[in-house]
Design a protein around this motif. Sequence first.
Motif, PDB file in Angstrom:
ATOM      1  N   PRO A  61     101.095 -18.735 -65.974  1.00 45.69           N
ATOM      2  CA  PRO A  61     100.790 -18.882 -67.407  1.00 45.69           C
ATOM      3  C   PRO A  61     100.614 -20.340 -67.831  1.00 45.69           C
ATOM      4  O   PRO A  61      99.658 -20.668 -68.549  1.00 45.69           O
ATOM      5  N   ALA A  62     101.502 -21.222 -67.407  1.00 47.77           N
ATOM      6  CA  ALA A  62     101.389 -22.633 -67.792  1.00 47.77           C
ATOM      7  C   ALA A  62     100.134 -23.262 -67.177  1.00 47.77           C
ATOM      8  O   ALA A  62      99.457 -24.068 -67.820  1.00 47.77           O
ATOM      9  N   GLU A  63      99.821 -22.885 -65.948  1.00 50.13           N
ATOM     10  CA  GLU A  63      98.617 -23.402 -65.297  1.00 50.13           C
ATOM     11  C   GLU A  63      97.361 -22.913 -66.009  1.00 50.13           C
ATOM     12  O   GLU A  63      96.399 -23.667 -66.171  1.00 50.13           O
ATOM     13  N   LEU A  64      97.377 -21.655 -66.470  1.00 50.82           N
ATOM     14  CA  LEU A  64      96.220 -21.107 -67.177  1.00 50.82           C
ATOM     15  C   LEU A  64      95.906 -21.913 -68.433  1.00 50.82           C
ATOM     16  O   LEU A  64      94.745 -22.196 -68.725  1.00 50.82           O
ATOM     17  N   VAL A  65      96.965 -22.285 -69.160  1.00 55.03           N
ATOM     18  CA  VAL A  65      96.774 -23.074 -70.377  1.00 55.03           C
ATOM     19  C   VAL A  65      96.162 -24.427 -70.028  1.00 55.03           C
ATOM     20  O   VAL A  65      95.199 -24.880 -70.656  1.00 55.03           O
ATOM     21  N   ALA A  66      96.725 -25.101 -69.004  1.00 48.52           N
ATOM     22  CA  ALA A  66      96.233 -26.421 -68.620  1.00 48.52           C
ATOM     23  C   ALA A  66      94.812 -26.350 -68.078  1.00 48.52           C
ATOM     24  O   ALA A  66      93.965 -27.205 -68.392  1.00 48.52           O
ATOM     25  N   LEU A  67      94.515 -25.337 -67.278  1.00 52.34           N
ATOM     26  CA  LEU A  67      93.183 -25.204 -66.696  1.00 52.34           C
ATOM     27  C   LEU A  67      92.139 -24.880 -67.762  1.00 52.34           C
ATOM     28  O   LEU A  67      91.021 -25.401 -67.734  1.00 52.34           O
TER      29      LEU A  67
ATOM     30  N   PHE B  65      88.077 -24.865 -67.618  1.00 49.07           N
ATOM     31  CA  PHE B  65      87.921 -23.633 -66.847  1.00 49.07           C
ATOM     32  C   PHE B  65      87.743 -22.447 -67.789  1.00 49.07           C
ATOM     33  O   PHE B  65      88.340 -22.387 -68.870  1.00 49.07           O
ATOM     34  N   ARG B  66      86.920 -21.479 -67.350  1.00 43.42           N
ATOM     35  CA  ARG B  66      86.646 -20.294 -68.148  1.00 43.42           C
ATOM     36  C   ARG B  66      86.827 -19.037 -67.286  1.00 43.42           C
ATOM     37  O   ARG B  66      86.740 -19.117 -66.051  1.00 43.42           O
ATOM     38  N   PRO B  67      87.067 -17.872 -67.923  1.00 42.88           N
ATOM     39  CA  PRO B  67      87.226 -16.635 -67.150  1.00 42.88           C
ATOM     40  C   PRO B  67      86.055 -16.404 -66.208  1.00 42.88           C
ATOM     41  O   PRO B  67      84.892 -16.557 -66.586  1.00 42.88           O
ATOM     42  N   ASP B  68      86.380 -16.049 -64.968  1.00 41.06           N
ATOM     43  CA  ASP B  68      85.364 -15.818 -63.939  1.00 41.06           C
ATOM     44  C   ASP B  68      85.894 -14.735 -63.012  1.00 41.06           C
ATOM     45  O   ASP B  68      86.667 -15.003 -62.093  1.00 41.06           O
ATOM     46  N   GLY B  69      85.493 -13.467 -63.265  1.00 37.67           N
ATOM     47  CA  GLY B  69      86.013 -12.363 -62.469  1.00 37.67           C
ATOM     48  C   GLY B  69      87.510 -12.229 -62.655  1.00 37.67           C
ATOM     49  O   GLY B  69      88.019 -12.256 -63.785  1.00 37.67           O
TER      50      GLY B  69
ATOM     51  N   LEU C 254      89.669 -17.886 -62.868  1.00 36.18           N
ATOM     52  CA  LEU C 254      89.004 -18.893 -63.685  1.00 36.18           C
ATOM     53  C   LEU C 254      87.986 -19.646 -62.850  1.00 36.18           C
ATOM     54  O   LEU C 254      88.142 -19.776 -61.622  1.00 36.18           O
ATOM     55  N   GLY C 255      86.945 -20.141 -63.504  1.00 37.26           N
ATOM     56  CA  GLY C 255      85.919 -20.892 -62.802  1.00 37.26           C
ATOM     57  C   GLY C 255      85.437 -22.085 -63.604  1.00 37.26           C
ATOM     58  O   GLY C 255      85.545 -22.113 -64.835  1.00 37.26           O
ATOM     59  N   LEU C 256      84.938 -23.088 -62.905  1.00 34.20           N
ATOM     60  CA  LEU C 256      84.391 -24.288 -63.544  1.00 34.20           C
ATOM     61  C   LEU C 256      83.223 -24.780 -62.696  1.00 34.20           C
ATOM     62  O   LEU C 256      83.375 -24.979 -61.482  1.00 34.20           O
ATOM     63  N   THR C 257      82.080 -24.961 -63.317  1.00 32.99           N
ATOM     64  CA  THR C 257      80.903 -25.513 -62.633  1.00 32.99           C
ATOM     65  C   THR C 257      80.588 -26.870 -63.213  1.00 32.99           C
ATOM     66  O   THR C 257      80.489 -27.039 -64.431  1.00 32.99           O
TER      67      THR C 257
END
Length: 217
Positions: free
Chosen positions: A191-197, A202-206, A209-212
């Motif tokens: 959960p804490a990593e999701l907030v930071a990412l 980063f955005r939902p990807d499958g 999370l994903g970032l291009t």
Amino acid sequence: MRVAPLLAGLALGLVAFLPARLLLPAPPLAASAVSGSLRRAELADAQAGGIGLGTLSVALQPQALLKGRLQWQLGGALSGTLWRSATAQGADGLSGRLAGSALPGLPIRSLDLTGLSLALDAAGRCQSASGQVTASLATPIAGQASLSGSPTCDGDALSLPLASADGRLRLDLGIRPGRWQAITRISGAGPAELVALTAAGFRPDGPGLGLTQEGSW
């Protein structure tokens, strides 16, 4: 007929002792200052592709001149050889640790190269690639502290797919002449990593999370 070998030897000797700044740094290497001769030089604040290498010693391998190549043996943070010809450039057997390196989207503490070999044509298109790259993270993500992979040629692009041992963390790098692209995918983050990412772009990807990211160099 001994004059021709004598002149050839003299020419090689003169080239070997030219000031290093005339022919160094040569792609894929850059430096803030170069001292010494072409035969043996020192590169201060050396960089390759924007990655800092520190101070490198570079020694010319005269035998490669007979094959139409400029080729240097590296010492310092990296071992291996760099070479350049009229139609191509590259590196053979690069090994060593690059501290404080950066890869797009991830906090990297260091990069470890093992037997890394690359060949690019004069336009920077990938011709061959092999070896091993391991990236150690400054901060573990999704419980993973490192990623590893082997470079390959994907058409004219240099491709470096890096992944954690369980595959939950992946970074796919693609480098073409003048351009690069990095796709990072993470699954299993806390959960804490999701907030930071998410804050980092980063955005939902499958399932994760994903970032291009992409840019020029």
